[in-house]
Design a protein around this motif. Structure first.
Motif, PDB file in Angstrom:
ATOM      1  N   ARG A 229      15.978 -22.251 -38.976  1.00  0.00           N
ATOM      2  CA  ARG A 229      16.149 -22.510 -37.545  1.00  0.00           C
ATOM      3  C   ARG A 229      17.597 -22.257 -37.127  1.00  0.00           C
ATOM      4  O   ARG A 229      18.502 -22.905 -37.625  1.00  0.00           O
ATOM      5  N   SER A 230      17.781 -21.317 -36.215  1.00  0.00           N
ATOM      6  CA  SER A 230      19.138 -21.016 -35.780  1.00  0.00           C
ATOM      7  C   SER A 230      19.479 -21.730 -34.475  1.00  0.00           C
ATOM      8  O   SER A 230      20.610 -22.129 -34.269  1.00  0.00           O
ATOM      9  N   TYR A 232      19.409 -20.065 -31.747  1.00  0.00           N
ATOM     10  CA  TYR A 232      19.951 -19.012 -30.853  1.00  0.00           C
ATOM     11  C   TYR A 232      19.311 -17.663 -31.132  1.00  0.00           C
ATOM     12  O   TYR A 232      19.935 -16.621 -30.908  1.00  0.00           O
TER      13      TYR A 232
ATOM     14  N   GLN B 258      33.331 -18.788 -30.476  1.00  0.00           N
ATOM     15  CA  GLN B 258      32.083 -18.500 -29.775  1.00  0.00           C
ATOM     16  C   GLN B 258      31.058 -19.569 -30.109  1.00  0.00           C
ATOM     17  O   GLN B 258      30.974 -20.009 -31.245  1.00  0.00           O
ATOM     18  N   TRP B 260      27.095 -19.975 -30.119  1.00  0.00           N
ATOM     19  CA  TRP B 260      25.782 -19.357 -29.998  1.00  0.00           C
ATOM     20  C   TRP B 260      24.750 -20.466 -29.875  1.00  0.00           C
ATOM     21  O   TRP B 260      24.600 -21.271 -30.808  1.00  0.00           O
TER      22      TRP B 260
ATOM     23  N   VAL D 138      28.330 -30.212 -29.499  1.00  0.00           N
ATOM     24  CA  VAL D 138      27.826 -28.954 -28.957  1.00  0.00           C
ATOM     25  C   VAL D 138      26.729 -28.336 -29.836  1.00  0.00           C
ATOM     26  O   VAL D 138      25.782 -27.733 -29.320  1.00  0.00           O
ATOM     27  N   ILE D 139      26.853 -28.487 -31.142  1.00  0.00           N
ATOM     28  CA  ILE D 139      25.814 -27.925 -32.025  1.00  0.00           C
ATOM     29  C   ILE D 139      25.045 -29.011 -32.788  1.00  0.00           C
ATOM     30  O   ILE D 139      24.303 -28.713 -33.720  1.00  0.00           O
ATOM     31  N   ALA D 142      25.841 -30.943 -38.374  1.00  0.00           N
ATOM     32  CA  ALA D 142      26.216 -29.739 -39.127  1.00  0.00           C
ATOM     33  C   ALA D 142      25.201 -29.463 -40.229  1.00  0.00           C
ATOM     34  O   ALA D 142      24.725 -30.390 -40.905  1.00  0.00           O
ATOM     35  N   SER D 144      25.298 -25.904 -42.069  1.00  0.00           N
ATOM     36  CA  SER D 144      26.009 -25.081 -43.049  1.00  0.00           C
ATOM     37  C   SER D 144      27.312 -24.574 -42.475  1.00  0.00           C
ATOM     38  O   SER D 144      27.423 -24.279 -41.285  1.00  0.00           O
ATOM     39  N   GLU D 239      32.431 -20.216 -39.673  1.00  0.00           N
ATOM     40  CA  GLU D 239      31.173 -20.371 -38.941  1.00  0.00           C
ATOM     41  C   GLU D 239      30.558 -21.707 -39.301  1.00  0.00           C
ATOM     42  O   GLU D 239      30.320 -21.985 -40.477  1.00  0.00           O
ATOM     43  N   HIS D 241      27.240 -23.851 -38.627  1.00  0.00           N
ATOM     44  CA  HIS D 241      25.895 -23.805 -38.075  1.00  0.00           C
ATOM     45  C   HIS D 241      25.312 -25.212 -38.037  1.00  0.00           C
ATOM     46  O   HIS D 241      25.350 -25.937 -39.033  1.00  0.00           O
ATOM     47  N   GLY D 242      24.788 -25.580 -36.885  1.00  0.00           N
ATOM     48  CA  GLY D 242      24.225 -26.921 -36.749  1.00  0.00           C
ATOM     49  C   GLY D 242      22.847 -26.884 -36.142  1.00  0.00           C
ATOM     50  O   GLY D 242      22.275 -25.820 -35.917  1.00  0.00           O
ATOM     51  N   GLU D 243      22.334 -28.052 -35.870  1.00  0.00           N
ATOM     52  CA  GLU D 243      20.942 -28.098 -35.422  1.00  0.00           C
ATOM     53  C   GLU D 243      20.721 -27.463 -34.043  1.00  0.00           C
ATOM     54  O   GLU D 243      19.605 -27.095 -33.700  1.00  0.00           O
ATOM     55  N   LYS D 244      21.793 -27.315 -33.271  1.00  0.00           N
ATOM     56  CA  LYS D 244      21.625 -26.727 -31.941  1.00  0.00           C
ATOM     57  C   LYS D 244      22.344 -25.396 -31.760  1.00  0.00           C
ATOM     58  O   LYS D 244      22.505 -24.936 -30.640  1.00  0.00           O
ATOM     59  N   GLY D 245      22.776 -24.808 -32.849  1.00  0.00           N
ATOM     60  CA  GLY D 245      23.422 -23.506 -32.703  1.00  0.00           C
ATOM     61  C   GLY D 245      24.581 -23.307 -33.652  1.00  0.00           C
ATOM     62  O   GLY D 245      24.714 -24.012 -34.666  1.00  0.00           O
ATOM     63  N   LEU D 246      25.419 -22.373 -33.293  1.00  0.00           N
ATOM     64  CA  LEU D 246      26.477 -21.886 -34.174  1.00  0.00           C
ATOM     65  C   LEU D 246      27.814 -21.897 -33.451  1.00  0.00           C
ATOM     66  O   LEU D 246      27.900 -21.505 -32.297  1.00  0.00           O
ATOM     67  N   LEU D 247      28.848 -22.363 -34.167  1.00  0.00           N
ATOM     68  CA  LEU D 247      30.219 -22.198 -33.674  1.00  0.00           C
ATOM     69  C   LEU D 247      30.920 -21.231 -34.608  1.00  0.00           C
ATOM     70  O   LEU D 247      30.868 -21.393 -35.834  1.00  0.00           O
ATOM     71  N   GLN D 248      31.583 -20.273 -34.026  1.00  0.00           N
ATOM     72  CA  GLN D 248      32.158 -19.181 -34.801  1.00  0.00           C
ATOM     73  C   GLN D 248      33.609 -18.975 -34.365  1.00  0.00           C
ATOM     74  O   GLN D 248      33.858 -18.768 -33.185  1.00  0.00           O
TER      75      GLN D 248
END
Lengths: 328, 328, 328, 328
Positions: A229-230, A232, B258, B260, D138-139, D142, D144, D239, D241-248
Motif C-alpha cells: 500500500r503506497s 499515492y 516532496q 506523495w 502528514v504521512i 512510518a 519504511s 524517503e 514511507h508511511g501509511e498515508k504516503g511518502l515524504l521524499q
C-alpha cells in the motif's frame, strides 16, 4: 496473421484481447473461459469464437495461446498447449509450487514449443531504456541496484494465502527484474518483513512490507523495497548505481500538469496500478510474442526465468522466517 | 579592509549590512538614516557608528557608500559621494525622472569615482550560469528570450504612483536583464498592460499585469511576462532559446521535500520574495563591489545601464498608452 | 459499428487508420487516395476497400469520412460529404483562403451534417487537464496565458509558401488553443516575427520565429512563442496564470530515465514531433468523433472554430506587416 | 556575545569559523591548533587570539568551545572543557572506541556542561522539513525509511583504517539519522558490504559499498544504501514511507539551469560534497548551539546520540562479518 486462443476473459485477459486485436499480425480467434458471460462479451466485441479447452487445444487454426486464467490452471494449460504445438504466452506464475513448475517445464522441454512467461516489467519502456543504457556502458560496472515497488492499496487478506504470499505474488516481479537488469543470478538473499498495512494480512500469515537484499557474484548488491500500500498510486522505480554514475527510472505520472498555488506546487500521482503503468509494456510484450510466433525471436523470459524467480521468492521466505541469509 | 557607510537602515539596508559584515574585506563603519531608531539598532548590532550625511561624505575613513535609502535621495547621495571620492553602490533606480538621472550621471562622469547600480538579478547564480552557458556557445546564436517575473502579492495601490508605475518599478529589472543576457540594445518595444489584480491600482493609473516584447538588431525577440501577484511566491524564471537548443533557469523552491499522497505530489512553492530568492545574488553583488573598491573590477552594471533601463521603461509606457510599437 | 472512408493515405491518414481500426465502434471501410500504391498498402493492412471519391461519397454504407488529404482538397470534400450526409472529421485547415472557408461552411450549414475540425491539441490529455482544472476554479479568473510551441526542425523553404506561411500553418493551432482555453475571443492582436532559423524561409517571404500577443475582453493577455526549430524535439507547453495561482502543462519526454554522471543529470528530450506528442490526442479525437457519429456529442471544434483561427492568423500577419496592433 | 575557542583550524574548523563570525551573538575569540600556520591565518582573518589548549580551557572569557580537531583528541578536549565549565560543540565521533566514548561521557555527566555532538545532517533544512512533516502526521505512521548516502569519490585506502572503517566513519551519519527521523531505537541490524570502488580499500580490510537494514519496535524497516563513490557528486536523499504516503527529500543541485539540446535535457549535478551540501546545516547547527549557550535550548544531539550511533556502527560491522542479523 496468427490466430490466438485467449484463456481467461478477466482483467488481464481483456488487456491481452485489446493488444491481440490491435496488432496488425494477430487475430483474437477464440475465447476460453468457464465464466460464460465474460467470455461471450469479449467474443462479441472482437468477433471471436467461444471454444472449450479441448477445442482450442486441438484446433489446427489456433497458432498461439495466451494464458491469463486462474493461477492453478496455468501448468495444465501449458502442458496441453505444448503437446498440441501451440506457441505459449503464459502469465506468471507457472505455478505456486516449485515441484509443479519443474514437472510442467519438463513436459514443455520435450516439445519444440516456445513459451514466453509474462514478466511484463521486462517490456516496460522505462526499464528497457535503463537496461539498454547500462548495457551500453553508460555507468560502467553495476554496483548497487535499488528497486522500489509498492502497490496502491492492499488486497483482501484472504488473497494473501491464495496468492502464495507477498514474496511469491508481488516481490517475484522484482526478483526477476534484479536478475534481468544485472544479468547475473544472486548467490545470497536476505529478507525482512513486517505487517504494517493490514492486521488481517498478518493474521493470515503474510506480510505487507518487505525489504529484500541480494548479493551477486560480481559484488553488486540489489535491494528491493516493497509495500502492499503506497497511498499515492503504483510506485515503480528503479535505480542502478555503477562505477560511472547512476541510472534512475522514475514513475509515470497520470499527467504532467502542475498547479502552483498557496499550498505549493501540486502535480499528479503516479499512474494508479499495473494496467495503467504497464500499458505500453503489455503492448511491447505482445509484439515480442508475435516475433516469437513468427520465429523471429526467442522468448526473452521463459520457463527457466519463471522457475528462478520462484526459487528466489521461496528463499526470501526462508530467510525471513529463519532470520538468516540464505545462500543459493 | 574597506570601511562602508550605509545610507538607509530599512529592509534592503539590513540585507547589505549582513553582507558587509560577513565579507572578510569590508566593515560596516557607519549608518546614515534619518529614522534614528532603526539606525541605532543596526549600529548596535554591528558595532558601527551613526553619522550624518555630511559626516559620512566628508569622513576620510569611509571608502565606500552603500545607498539603500528612499528613491528620491539616490541622485543627491550619488553626487555627494562622487564629489567626495567614495566608491558607490546604489540601489536602482538612480531616479524616476530620466532628466535627473542624466544630470546625476553627468556629475559622476566628471569624477573618477566608480558606481555599481544594484540590478541584483545580474548577480543571481542561476541567471549567471545561464548567461555563461550562452556565452560559451552552448545554444549558439540567441533567437528568443522569455522572462517570467511575478511578485507574490501586490503592493498597496498608493505605492503605484510613488514607485513610478509598474514598468519603472518592477519591469525595469526585466528590461535590464534582457539587455544584459542578450548583450544588445533593443530597437523596438511594444507593451501591453491590464489591471487584473487590484482595481485600486487601476484607479491610481497603473497596471498590474503586463507583457512587453522587444526586438533586437540580431533579430532576437525578448518577451517579458509580469504580474504584481502570483499567488505562489516569487516567480523568477528565464528561458533563452537559440539555434542549438534552450537554456532554462527555474525557480528556487523553499525546500526540496516532496509529499506523495492522495492529492498528488506536493512540493514547495518558490521562495517567497526577493530577499529570499536573491540572497545569494546580494552576496555576490557585494563581493563584486568589493572587487570594484579594490580596483580589481569595473562595475558590471553602471550608471549607463541604469539610464538605459529607465529609457526602456518609459518607452514601454508610451507603447502601452499609444497602442503602438515604439522605435528606439 | 460505423464504416469510415479515409481520404488521404499519407502520414496523417495512417495515424487515423490505426485509430479507426483500434476503436471498437469503427471500421476502416475504404481508402480514397490518388496515390495508388499508398492506398493499396493501407487497404491491404486493414482489409479495407479502395474507392474513388465519388464511390465513397455515394456509398450508403459509408457513415463517416475522415479527411486527411492535401489542404486544397479539404473544402471540396467537405461540401461533397455534407451533401451526401456523411459525418465529417476534417484536418485543419478547411482552406487557406478565408473566402473559400466561408463558402464551404455556408454549404455545410444548409445540411444537417456535423463536422469536427481536427485541432488535435484540444484533445491532448495535458491541455484537457489544464482546461478542466481552470474550469473547476482552481486558479480563479485567468490573467495571462503563455503558449510555447516549437517544431523540432524547420520545413523546406518552399513549404513556407504552400502552407500559407507560419501564422496560417503553425501558429493557427496556438491561436485556436488560446481561444479554447480562455473561452473568449480576443479583441486585439499584435504579432512580431523574425527569420532566424533558415534564410531561405525569409527569402520565400515567411518567418520562422514569432511572438503573438492577444488581448481579451476580460483583460487577460495571451502570449504565443513560436519557432520552426527547437533543436530538442517538439516543445509544446502551456502556462495559465490566474488570480489564485498557475497551471502549467509540461512537455512529454521520450522516457523518464535519468543518467546522473560527470556531466550532470541527463534526461530525455521531449517527444520528437506531433505524431509522438499527440498520439493520445489523436486517439481521444477519434473517440470524440465516434461520439459525434453516434449522436452522443456535438463537435467540440467545428467549422466556426476553423474560421476563427484563420481570421486570427490573417490578423497576426497584418499586424506584423504593418507594425500595428490589429483590433478585431 | 559569547566568546568561542575553536579547536582545529582545518577544513571543518574553517566552516565553523565563518559561522561563528557571521552569527550576531558569537565572536571567534581564539584558535587552538598545533599547526601554527593554519591557526595564524585564521586568527588574522577574524582578529582572533592564538591560545594553547590550557590557556583556552582556563580562560574565563571563553564561554564555549568548538572542537573540530583530529578525532583522537575529541574525548580529551571534551573532558577538559567539561571540567572547566565550557559549553561544547564537538564534531562526531566522540571517539572510535566505544569504551573511551563511555568513559568520556561519564566525566561529562559529572558536570553541568551541555554538549552538542555535530551530527550536521540533523540540521539540514531538507531533512528537518521531512521530519517536521512526519511529526505533523502528514504521512501517518512510518513504515519504511530509505536513506541514500554516497560520497562523490573514495578517500585514500589508508584513510580506511584510520577512520575506523566505512560503518564508523560514513554510515554512522545515516545510522543516526534513521534513529532521529523515526524517533525509535532499532532492535535488529543486518549489514551487507562489498568492495567495488577501490581494491586497495578492500586490501586494507574495509568496504566501499554497503546496504544496512534495521528493524524497529514499531515494525518500521530502515534501509541505508551507501557508497564511497557516486561519480556525480554528493548523493544525500531520504524517503520515508508511511501509511498515508511518502515524504521524499531530494538532492540539492549545483544550480537550477537546464540545457535542452540534441543530447537531451541536462541539469546540474548534486552539490559536490558535504561543505556545499550542508552549508545551511552548519549554519543552523551553530544557531542551535548559540541557543544552548544561551540556555534557551538543550542539545538536540548529545553524547548519548553519539554513543548510540557508534553502537549501531559496531553492530553493523559484526553483522557483515558474521553474515547474521545482530539483535540489539
Amino acid at each position: 496473421m496468427f490466430n490466438i486462443a485467449l484463456f481467461g476473459a478477466g482483467r488481464i485477459g481483456k488487456v491481452h484481447a485489446v493488444n491481440i486485436h490491435n496488432h496488425p499480425d494477430t487475430k483474437l480467434y477464440s475465447i476460453v473461459d468457464p465464466y460464460v458471460e465474460g467470455a461471450n462479451q469479449l467474443a462479441l466485441q472482437y468477433n471471436a469464437k467461444i471454444q472449450t479447452i479441448e477445442e482450442a487445444m486441438l484446433d489446427p487454426d489456433v497458432h498461439g495461446v495466451c494464458i491469463g486464467s486462474a493461477t492453478d490452471t496455468h501448468a495444465n494449460f501449458i502442458e496441453l498447449a505444448a503437446q498440441n504445438g501451440k506457441t505459449i504466452l503464459c502469465e506468471k506464475p507457472i505455478d505456486l509450487e516449485l515441484s509443479r513448475v519443474r514437472d510442467c517445464l519438463a513436459v514443455l522441454a520435450k516439445t519444440p514449443v516456445s513459451m514466453l512467461v509474462g514478466f511484463n516489467r521486462r517490456f516496460d519502456p522505462q526499464f528497457k531504456k535503463l537496461k539498454s543504457q547500462f548495457g551500453a556502458g553508460v555507468i560502467g560496472k553495476a554496483e548497487s541496484l535499488l528497486i522500489t515497488s509498492r502497490d496502491p492499496s492492499p488486497p483482501p487478506a484472504n488473497y494473501a494465502k491464495a496468492s502464495g504470499g507477498m514474496f511469491r505474488d508481488m516481490s517475484i516481479h522484482d526478483l526477476d527484474m534484479a536478475r534481468y537488469i544485472l544479468g547475473e543470478d544472486p548467490i545470497a538473499i536476505t529478507a525482512h518483513g513486517s505487517c504494517m498495512v493490514d492486521k488481517a494480512i498478518g493474521e493470515a500469515g503474510d506480510i505487507d512490507t518487505a525489504v529484500i537484499v541480494m548479493n551477486f557474484p560480481s559484488g553488486a548488491i540489489a535491494t528491493i523495497s516493497n509495500s502492499r500500500r503506497s497511498g499515492y498510486g503504483y510506485d515503480q522505480r528503479m535505480e542502478l548505481h555503477g562505477e560511472k554514475g547512476l541510472l534512475q527510472a522514475g514513475n509515470m505520472k497520470e499527467d504532467l500538469v502542475q498547479h502552483w498555488g498557496e499550498s505549493g506546487c501540486v502535480s499528479a500521482k503516479p499512474q494508479y496500478f499495473f494496467l495503467e503503468r504497464y500499458e505500453q509494456a503489455y503492448i511491447a510484450e505482445w509484439a515480442h510474442f508475435v516475433d516469437v510466433l513468427a520465429g523471429k525471436a526467442t522468448p526473452i523470459c521463459d520457463g527457466n526465468d519463471g522457475e528462478r524467480a520462484l526459487v528466489l521468492a521461496e528463499a526470501a521466505l526462508e530467510s525471513m522466517q529463519t532470520g538468516k541469509t540464505v545462500l543459493l
